[in-house]
Design a protein around this motif. Structure first.
Motif, PDB file in Angstrom:
ATOM      1  N   TYR A 109      32.168  -9.247  44.583  1.00 28.02           N
ATOM      2  CA  TYR A 109      31.724  -9.632  43.245  1.00 28.02           C
ATOM      3  C   TYR A 109      30.718  -8.598  42.762  1.00 28.02           C
ATOM      4  O   TYR A 109      30.235  -7.775  43.538  1.00 28.02           O
ATOM      5  CB  TYR A 109      31.123 -11.039  43.236  1.00 28.02           C
ATOM      6  CG  TYR A 109      29.896 -11.184  44.102  1.00 28.02           C
ATOM      7  CD1 TYR A 109      28.633 -10.997  43.559  1.00 28.02           C
ATOM      8  CD2 TYR A 109      30.002 -11.499  45.453  1.00 28.02           C
ATOM      9  CE1 TYR A 109      27.507 -11.116  44.348  1.00 28.02           C
ATOM     10  CE2 TYR A 109      28.887 -11.620  46.242  1.00 28.02           C
ATOM     11  CZ  TYR A 109      27.636 -11.431  45.695  1.00 28.02           C
ATOM     12  OH  TYR A 109      26.524 -11.543  46.471  1.00 28.02           O
ATOM     13  N   SER A 110      30.418  -8.661  41.508  1.00 26.12           N
ATOM     14  CA  SER A 110      29.495  -7.702  40.925  1.00 26.12           C
ATOM     15  C   SER A 110      28.379  -8.451  40.199  1.00 26.12           C
ATOM     16  O   SER A 110      28.650  -9.261  39.302  1.00 26.12           O
ATOM     17  CB  SER A 110      30.243  -6.791  39.941  1.00 26.12           C
ATOM     18  OG  SER A 110      29.327  -6.013  39.205  1.00 26.12           O
ATOM     19  N   ILE A 111      27.169  -8.175  40.602  1.00 26.32           N
ATOM     20  CA  ILE A 111      26.007  -8.782  39.945  1.00 26.32           C
ATOM     21  C   ILE A 111      25.947  -8.339  38.480  1.00 26.32           C
ATOM     22  O   ILE A 111      25.657  -9.144  37.590  1.00 26.32           O
ATOM     23  CB  ILE A 111      24.697  -8.405  40.680  1.00 26.32           C
ATOM     24  CG1 ILE A 111      24.707  -8.945  42.104  1.00 26.32           C
ATOM     25  CG2 ILE A 111      23.486  -8.877  39.919  1.00 26.32           C
ATOM     26  CD1 ILE A 111      24.688 -10.452  42.191  1.00 26.32           C
ATOM     27  N   GLY A 152      33.503 -16.200  29.772  1.00 24.18           N
ATOM     28  CA  GLY A 152      34.093 -17.137  30.719  1.00 24.18           C
ATOM     29  C   GLY A 152      35.031 -16.441  31.694  1.00 24.18           C
ATOM     30  O   GLY A 152      35.021 -16.737  32.895  1.00 24.18           O
ATOM     31  N   ALA A 153      35.841 -15.508  31.189  1.00 20.51           N
ATOM     32  CA  ALA A 153      36.777 -14.775  32.053  1.00 20.51           C
ATOM     33  C   ALA A 153      36.019 -13.925  33.065  1.00 20.51           C
ATOM     34  O   ALA A 153      36.342 -13.931  34.266  1.00 20.51           O
ATOM     35  CB  ALA A 153      37.700 -13.904  31.203  1.00 20.51           C
ATOM     36  N   ILE A 154      35.015 -13.186  32.616  1.00 20.45           N
ATOM     37  CA  ILE A 154      34.222 -12.350  33.527  1.00 20.45           C
ATOM     38  C   ILE A 154      33.544 -13.219  34.585  1.00 20.45           C
ATOM     39  O   ILE A 154      33.577 -12.924  35.776  1.00 20.45           O
ATOM     40  CB  ILE A 154      33.174 -11.525  32.749  1.00 20.45           C
ATOM     41  CG1 ILE A 154      33.857 -10.460  31.885  1.00 20.45           C
ATOM     42  CG2 ILE A 154      32.184 -10.870  33.703  1.00 20.45           C
ATOM     43  CD1 ILE A 154      32.920  -9.750  30.932  1.00 20.45           C
ATOM     44  N   PHE A 200      26.654  -9.567  32.686  1.00 26.24           N
ATOM     45  CA  PHE A 200      27.361  -9.400  31.412  1.00 26.24           C
ATOM     46  C   PHE A 200      28.113 -10.669  31.015  1.00 26.24           C
ATOM     47  O   PHE A 200      28.122 -11.056  29.844  1.00 26.24           O
ATOM     48  CB  PHE A 200      28.330  -8.208  31.460  1.00 26.24           C
ATOM     49  CG  PHE A 200      27.682  -6.900  31.158  1.00 26.24           C
ATOM     50  CD1 PHE A 200      27.225  -6.615  29.890  1.00 26.24           C
ATOM     51  CD2 PHE A 200      27.519  -5.950  32.153  1.00 26.24           C
ATOM     52  CE1 PHE A 200      26.615  -5.416  29.594  1.00 26.24           C
ATOM     53  CE2 PHE A 200      26.918  -4.741  31.882  1.00 26.24           C
ATOM     54  CZ  PHE A 200      26.455  -4.465  30.602  1.00 26.24           C
ATOM     55  N   GLY A 201      28.735 -11.321  31.979  1.00 28.65           N
ATOM     56  CA  GLY A 201      29.415 -12.590  31.693  1.00 28.65           C
ATOM     57  C   GLY A 201      28.452 -13.634  31.171  1.00 28.65           C
ATOM     58  O   GLY A 201      28.745 -14.357  30.209  1.00 28.65           O
ATOM     59  N   ALA A 255      26.094 -16.735  26.743  1.00 29.48           N
ATOM     60  CA  ALA A 255      24.907 -17.105  25.961  1.00 29.48           C
ATOM     61  C   ALA A 255      25.105 -16.759  24.481  1.00 29.48           C
ATOM     62  O   ALA A 255      24.749 -17.545  23.600  1.00 29.48           O
ATOM     63  CB  ALA A 255      23.664 -16.402  26.510  1.00 29.48           C
ATOM     64  N   ALA A 256      25.693 -15.589  24.213  1.00 28.03           N
ATOM     65  CA  ALA A 256      25.935 -15.198  22.814  1.00 28.03           C
ATOM     66  C   ALA A 256      26.924 -16.145  22.145  1.00 28.03           C
ATOM     67  O   ALA A 256      26.775 -16.474  20.963  1.00 28.03           O
ATOM     68  CB  ALA A 256      26.459 -13.766  22.752  1.00 28.03           C
ATOM     69  N   GLY A 257      27.909 -16.594  22.888  1.00 25.66           N
ATOM     70  CA  GLY A 257      28.896 -17.517  22.330  1.00 25.66           C
ATOM     71  C   GLY A 257      28.341 -18.911  22.101  1.00 25.66           C
ATOM     72  O   GLY A 257      28.770 -19.625  21.202  1.00 25.66           O
ATOM     73  N   LEU A 258      27.385 -19.312  22.916  1.00 24.41           N
ATOM     74  CA  LEU A 258      26.815 -20.661  22.796  1.00 24.41           C
ATOM     75  C   LEU A 258      25.605 -20.730  21.881  1.00 24.41           C
ATOM     76  O   LEU A 258      25.191 -21.807  21.473  1.00 24.41           O
ATOM     77  CB  LEU A 258      26.433 -21.196  24.181  1.00 24.41           C
ATOM     78  CG  LEU A 258      27.595 -21.507  25.115  1.00 24.41           C
ATOM     79  CD1 LEU A 258      27.072 -21.892  26.486  1.00 24.41           C
ATOM     80  CD2 LEU A 258      28.455 -22.619  24.537  1.00 24.41           C
TER      81      LEU A 258
END
Length: 170
Positions: free
Chosen positions: A42-44, A27-29, A49-50, A55-58
Motif C-alpha cells: 500500500y502507499s501512504i 473512494g477508489a484510491i 490523496f484518497g 474530504a473535498a467531495g464531502l
C-alpha cells in the motif's frame, strides 16, 4: 423545513458533478489501498490523496437565498454535519457582482459578494467562468428584494419624522 412555495437561489462552491467525481476518485484510491494492505502493499501517499479527495467531495460550502423568508443561509462543513449560518435580508446592505481580469491569467473572473450593514464583506461565489444568464436573473431578484426592504425602511422613517413634525408634542 422549507415550504414548496419558497423561492430559493443557490450558490454552491463546488458543482455536484465535481463533488461526485472527487468522491469516486477518493473512494477508489482509498479502497484499492485498503484492499492491498492484506498483501502488505500500500502507499501512504496514495491514502493521503484518497483522503483529500474524499474530504473535498464531502465538504460543503453553499449559500442559499430564501426569497420568501428573506434569509441568506450559509451551509459550511462536512456534508453530513454542516454548520448553518442565517443572515436576514434586513442585515444585508447589498449584493454586488464584479467582473475582472487577473494579471498573468487568462479569462474573466466573476465575484459575487454580499455587503452587510455592519460593513463586513462576504464572498459568495468567486469563479473563473462568467455567470449564466439564469444566475444573473436570480441575483437580480435577490437584489430587488433587499432594495425594496431598504426603501420600506426609509419610507417608514420618513413617515415617522413627518408625523412628528405635523403633530408636535407639547
Amino acid at each position: 423545513m422549507e415550504n414548496e412555495k419558497d423561492r430559493i437561489v443557490k450558490f454552491a462552491a463546488l458543482k455536484l458533478w465535481i463533488r461526485m467525481s472527487a468522491l469516486a476518485v477518493g473512494g477508489a484510491i482509498f479502497y484499492l489501498n485498503i484492499s492491498s494492505m492484506k498483501e502488505g502493499e500500500y502507499s501512504i501517499i496514495a491514502l493521503i490523496f484518497g483522503s483529500l479527495f474524499l474530504a473535498a467531495g464531502l465538504f460543503e460550502n453553499s449559500w442559499y437565498f430564501n426569497i420568501t423568508k428573506e434569509q441568506a443561509i450559509q451551509k459550511a462543513g462536512i456534508f453530513f454535519f454542516p454548520k448553518t449560518k442565517i443572515i436576514n435580508f434586513s442585515a444585508i446592505h447589498s449584493i454586488e457582482i464584479e467582473t475582472f481580469k487577473r494579471p498573468a491569467r487568462f479569462g474573466t473572473f466573476t465575484e459575487v459578494k454580499m455587503i452587510l450593514l455592519d460593513g463586513k464583506t462576504i464572498v459568495i461565489d468567486n469563479d473563473k467562468t462568467k455567470l449564466l444568464q439564469r444566475q444573473l436573473e436570480e441575483i437580480a431578484e435577490v437584489q430587488d428584494v433587499i432594495r425594496r426592504q431598504h426603501h420600506k425602511k426609509a419610507e417608514d422613517f420618513f413617515n415617522a419624522v413627518a408625523a412628528d413634525i405635523l403633530s408636535p408634542k407639547e
